[in-house]
Write an enzyme that holds these catalytic residues in place. Structure first.
Site, mmCIF file in Angstrom:
data_model
loop_
_atom_site.group_PDB
_atom_site.id
_atom_site.type_symbol
_atom_site.label_atom_id
_atom_site.label_comp_id
_atom_site.label_asym_id
_atom_site.label_seq_id
_atom_site.Cartn_x
_atom_site.Cartn_y
_atom_site.Cartn_z
ATOM 1 N N LEU A 527 21.318 -4.222 41.685
ATOM 2 C CA LEU A 527 21.957 -3.882 40.384
ATOM 3 C C LEU A 527 22.876 -2.916 40.539
ATOM 4 C CD1 LEU A 527 18.788 -4.127 38.064
ATOM 5 C CD2 LEU A 527 20.564 -5.893 38.116
ATOM 6 N N GLY A 528 22.677 -1.978 41.061
ATOM 7 C CA GLY A 528 23.836 -0.813 41.266
ATOM 8 C C GLY A 528 23.365 0.380 42.030
ATOM 9 N N GLY A 530 23.451 4.330 42.312
ATOM 10 C CA GLY A 530 23.446 5.697 41.588
ATOM 11 C C GLY A 530 23.559 6.657 42.296
ATOM 12 N N GLY A 533 19.925 6.977 44.339
ATOM 13 C CA GLY A 533 19.198 5.808 45.036
ATOM 14 C C GLY A 533 20.006 4.395 44.740
ATOM 15 N N VAL A 535 19.295 0.618 43.010
ATOM 16 C CA VAL A 535 18.578 -0.013 41.922
ATOM 17 C C VAL A 535 18.648 -1.458 42.080
ATOM 18 C CG1 VAL A 535 18.074 -0.475 39.580
ATOM 19 C CG2 VAL A 535 19.239 1.778 40.156
ATOM 20 N N LYS A 555 14.042 1.360 41.150
ATOM 21 C CA LYS A 555 15.032 2.157 41.529
ATOM 22 C C LYS A 555 14.383 2.818 42.954
ATOM 23 C CE LYS A 555 18.070 5.692 40.546
ATOM 24 N NZ LYS A 555 19.145 5.717 39.518
ATOM 25 N N ASP A 649 23.997 14.768 34.697
ATOM 26 C CA ASP A 649 24.866 13.603 35.288
ATOM 27 C C ASP A 649 25.195 12.562 34.226
ATOM 28 O OD1 ASP A 649 26.697 12.321 37.061
ATOM 29 O OD2 ASP A 649 25.175 11.492 38.306
#
Ligand SMILES: *[C@@H]1O[C@H](CO)[C@@H](O)[C@H](O)[C@H]1NC(C)=O
Ligand SMILES: *[C@@H]1O[C@H](CO)[C@@H](O)[C@H](O)[C@H]1NC(C)=O
Ligand SMILES: *[C@@H]1O[C@H](CO)[C@@H](O)[C@H](O)[C@H]1NC(C)=O
Ligand SMILES: *[C@@H]1O[C@H](CO)[C@@H](O)[C@H](O)[C@H]1NC(C)=O
Ligand SMILES: *[C@@H]1O[C@H](CO)[C@@H](O)[C@H](O)[C@H]1NC(C)=O
Ligand SMILES: *[C@@H]1O[C@H](CO)[C@@H](O)[C@H](O)[C@H]1NC(C)=O
Ligand SMILES: *[C@@H]1O[C@H](CO)[C@@H](O)[C@H](O)[C@H]1NC(C)=O
Length: 830
Positions: A527-528, A530, A533, A535, A555, A649
């Site tokens: 999914l992405g 970051g 880590g 996801v 995650k 962040d």
């Protein structure tokens, strides 16, 4: 949005018995559940009638357009009446009678004055009885609720010398409470009430407006039509109250000032029209006295702001909160100020009077706490250079309930203790002597030292305390070489009811790695990626093995620094204890062998970055709602959750959107876990370029204001639907637009906010909000963290409760830093 909300709320406000005319003789109201009728003021702002408390009723006046009932006056706080009671107007009085016809309360004109001809609920909130002879209304009032206040005063209300207000007992019990506001002898004083009886102990606040000179001493207390509270002297001049400022008046807000049940005299505001965000707003404190009620008390008599044996601390919201020492429990869990009692009886009777310490130790143990103080109740003061001698001296002395040792002196105190407060003196150690056989309910108080027994539990307490100091102590960075000024909080306050913060929350599920491997189909769909880590999307089969499942985001954390490994569970639990509609919910974790994974709810609408920087930008009012949601989520993280969290962040990539397009902050609470000395060499700063506050580059403390800065940058991005830094613009000859914060400031200074949103009509037509929000964003990105508002203040400004001050000039908002800020000490954001 706003009008929609109005439609929704309207049915509650329109009352069939809505009444704007005069209340004529023999009119009456009856207390019943359900179809309670009322006498409303012509504007509908206030109503007079019965307020239901459980199964009894209070004859009262309240703000009638605010969903949660705010009572500003009541006739019978001491004796609420049953259903069927009746209030009736006659030419001689306004009388409240119970169902048996007994008179409970009445308001009547002074002896010898003319009879009542009608009554009226005025738009100011004043309920008046009027005589037929009056020519000018003010002169002719035979009786006014404004002259007989309970715990609240309203704009346009004036108090004459000799008036006393009593606080409620608790938030929900309207009986006369523990504190009084007395306006007499020239000044406004706040005093503890000695109960039973109505006498007072020494005051804990005074307006300081007394003078022996009649023209200089206070004569009237005025809450004027523009929300200012002050005292008018005999000479007619205005005398301000001590540590009370003039407030920024807003015509679109209601105001009230109440002596709260906790002893604070507070002025509140509430918007008249509810808009932004579509939520019911609430009363917000504008200001209150005394500044710190925990320290304002120093009285020989009475228990202090938290009652006998209670300990008072000031929360971040400047409200006091009370807790109990170890070995003590709240005397009345429903009443936070009722004080604490030892879990088992103290005192003599075990043959330990001046006996040897060993005998005493069979019965008692000492539980030590740092960071609190009980300034009074001493009966012995010894010069000792050994803590254990102090301890033994208390142990063998049956009169001793507590010993306080500061390295050279040992004070012995007897119970009950009074005026307990959190006290920041690291030298002072408080030793509570408690019975060993006492019921050991957790007081929620972390203990300081090694007394025997229950060691493992205390170990957990200490570990937790350590981590809370770290997070809440204003920093998340460990060993990054910055000079970090720690605001140490020595004591972690756990909510009433105790123990809550100490155990694993229990709602988090622990997963095996294999389960997650299956759920994510071998970590197939990414999914992405970051900062912490990767996801993956996953589906958890619900227990029965049915075909449908719950979508989750899994995650996989980067490898933790070895010294963080053992903190994983603690941190995960801290995250698990957060509950807010603008945060992504953590469902579970995996902590198996070298695997560290976190399982979150799946957010179907992706990240804010994905929406904001897409070709078709989200609608203005959607963006507004998202921005407000993020701000509220941050207020929660910074101030409201059990262990405060600095995100470190904040950026659109870390804001997710759920099915309803509600903003949900993700990745919070991780910054601390994933940093170590090792990472320092790779990533000098936490956070993402373009969003990081200038103090990351300096040797100064990292505080929650770093999130405020990032939020400011992101707010501009949300307003403008563009990235904070767009270097392509430099190439295309629009370099003045490349840095969003600078460009926004130029637009603001030039009065051309419209340029920021292009030709977007919804935004330009909503000009008020556009300008305000850009100004808020520019305040957030001020170079000096102290000048930036807190997130709480940001929300107040975004919601319109608080005026946005003019920005300092010239610009000090450059992200590139360098030029000094011209802002003086006049901007205080509390
Ligand atoms: C109330 O009664 C007074 C005196 O009779 C009258 O002057 C006034 O207009 C009345 N007000 C309303 C709203 O009927
Ligand atoms: C206070 O009194 C003034 C003058 O009578 C009036 O205009 C104003 O609306 C009043 N304010 C409130 C809050 O009742
Ligand atoms: C006021 O009421 C009194 C007693 O009811 C009556 O005698 C008097 O005439 C009234 N005055 C006016 C101006 O209505
Ligand atoms: C409020 O507190 C008083 C005093 O403790 C008690 O007598 C009374 O029942 C309480 N009232 C309510 C409505 O709980
Ligand atoms: C009024 O207050 C002053 C100062 O607090 C005190 O000296 C004086 O005795 C008081 N007078 C009365 C009548 O209470
Ligand atoms: C209220 O008091 C402030 C400060 O004295 C003054 O500036 C303002 O004009 C007053 N408002 C009214 C309605 O009297
Ligand atoms: C706590 O201690 C620190 C450092 O000694 C000091 O700067 C701070 O003002 C103290 N806070 C309070 C509330 O006393």
């Amino acid at each position: 949005m706003a009008s929609f909300l109005h439609l929704l709320l309207l049915p509650f406000f329109i009352n069939p018995h809505f009444c704007t005319a005069n209340i004529t003789l023999s009119s009456s109201l009856t207390a019943d559940d359900g179809t309670n009728s009322i006498w409303a003021s012509p504007s509908g702002d206030f109503a007079f009638g019965f307020t239901q408390l459980n199964n009894l009723f209070l004859l009262s006046i309240w703000f009638n357009k605010i969903p949660s009932r705010t009572v500003v006056w009541s006739a019978n706080p001491q004796n609420p009446v049953p259903k069927g009671s009746k209030v009736q107007l006659s030419s001689s009085s306004l009388g409240l009678t119970d169902p048996d016809g007994r008179l409970v309360w009445e308001a009547k004109p002074a002896v010898g004055s003319s009879p009542i001809s009608y009554a009226s609920m005025l738009d100011s909130g004043n309920f008046v009885l009027v005589s037929n002879t009056s020519t000018s209304p003010d002169a002719g009032y035979l009786w006014e609720s404004f002259r007989n206040p309970t715990d609240t005063i309203l704009p346009n209300q004036t108090l004459n010398l000799g008036t006393t207000l009593y606080a409620k007992l608790t938030e929900t019990n309207f009986s006369k409470g523990r504190f009084a506001l007395r306006f007499s002898n020239g000044s406004l004083d706040l005093l503890p009430v000695a109960r039973p009886g109505d006498s007072f102990y020494d005051r804990y606040y005074t307006s300081g407006t007394y003078s022996s000179n009649p023209s200089e001493t206070g004569n009237r207390l005025v809450f004027n039509g523009t929300a200012q509270i002050y005292i008018v002297k005999g000479s007619g001049d205005v005398a301000p109250l001590r540590s009370w400022d003039f407030v920024t008046y807003r015509q679109d807000s209601y105001y009230r000032a109440t002596l709260d049940y906790n002893g604070l005299f507070t002025e509140y505001s509430h918007p008249r029209n509810f808009n932004a965000g579509g939520e019911n707003p609430s009363w917000l404190p504008v200001q209150s006295v005394p500044d710190n009620i925990c320290l304002a008390f120093f009285h020989e008599y009475g228990g202090g702001p938290c009652g006998f044996n209670g300990i008072c601390s000031m929360g971040d919201s400047s409200r006091p909160s009370c807790s109990c020492p170890p070995g003590y429990a709240s005397a009345d869990p429903a009443d936070a100020l009722a004080g604490c009692r030892p879990n088992s009886p103290q005192g003599c009777g075990f043959g330990v009077l001046d006996n040897n310490v060993e005998d005493a130790r069979k019965v008692y143990e000492i539980r030590k706490v740092d960071g609190v103080d009980f300034p009074l109740n001493d009966y012995e003061k010894l010069q000792l250079d050994d803590e254990s001698v102090c301890e033994d001296s208390c142990m063998r002395d049956c009169a001793c309930g507590v010993a306080v040792y500061d390295g050279i002196r040992c004070w012995k105190k007897r119970l009950p203790l009074s005026n307990g407060r959190v006290w920041n003196n690291t030298l002072v150690r408080v030793m509570f002597k408690v019975r060993k056989d006492g019921v050991t309910t957790s007081s929620g108080f972390p203990e300081a030292g090694g007394s025997d027994g229950g060691r493992s539990k205390k170990g957990v307490l200490r570990a937790l305390l350590g981590s809370s100091v770290a997070i809440n102590g204003v920093m998340l960075l460990f060993g990054l070489g910055f000079l970090l000024r720690l605001r140490k909080r020595r004591v972690e306050w756990v909510r009433e009811g105790g123990g809550g913060g100490m155990e694993m929350s229990g709602t988090l599920r622990s997963f095996s790695y294999k389960e997650l491997e299956e759920a994510t189909d071998g970590f197939r769909e990414e999914l992405g990626r970051g900062s912490f880590g990767i996801v993956y999307k996953g589906v958890l089969r619900s227990g029965g093995g049915g075909s449908s499942g719950v979508a989750v985001a899994v995650k996989k954390l980067d490898k933790l620094a070895p010294e963080r490994e053992r903190e994983f569970k603690t941190e995960v639990n801290a995250i698990g204890r957060t509950h807010h509609k603008n945060l992504v919910t953590l469902l579970g974790y995996c902590d198996q062998a070298s695997h560290r994974l976190l399982i979150y709810e799946y957010m179907s609408n992706g990240t804010l970055a994905g929406q904001l920087f897409a070709l078709s930008k989200p609608e203005w009012h959607h963006r507004a709602r998202i921005a407000l949601g993020i701000a509220r989520g941050l207020v929660y993280l910074h101030e409201e959750c059990q262990v405060p969290i600095i995100h470190c962040d904040i950026k659109p990539h870390n804001i997710l959107l759920d099915d309803g397009m509600t903003a949900r902050i993700s990745d919070f609470g991780l910054a601390k876990l994933l940093l170590s000395d090792h990472t320092r060499t790779k990533t000098v700063i936490r956070g993402t370029r373009g969003y990081v506050a200038p103090e990351w580059f300096k040797n100064v403390a990292i505080t929650a204001k770093v999130d405020v800065y990032s939020f400011g940058v992101m707010l501009l991005e949300i307003v403008c639907c563009r990235k904070s830094v767009e270097m392509e613009m430099e190439e295309s000859g629009e370099e003045e637009k490349a840095i969003l914060t600078d460009w926004a400031y130029d637009c603001y200074a030039g009065g051309r906010m419209d340029l920021l949103v292009g030709k977007e009509e919804a935004a330009t037509e909503d000009g008020g909000r556009l300008k305000k929000w850009v100004m808020i964003a520019l305040w957030c990105v001020q170079e000096d963290p102290l000048v930036r508002p807190t997130m709480k203040r940001v929300v107040e400004m975004m919601e319109g409760y608080v005026e946005v001050p003019l920005l300092p000039f010239p610009s000090s908002c450059s992200t590139l830093g360098g030029h000094g800020s011209s802002v003086g000490g006049d901007s205080s954001w509390g």
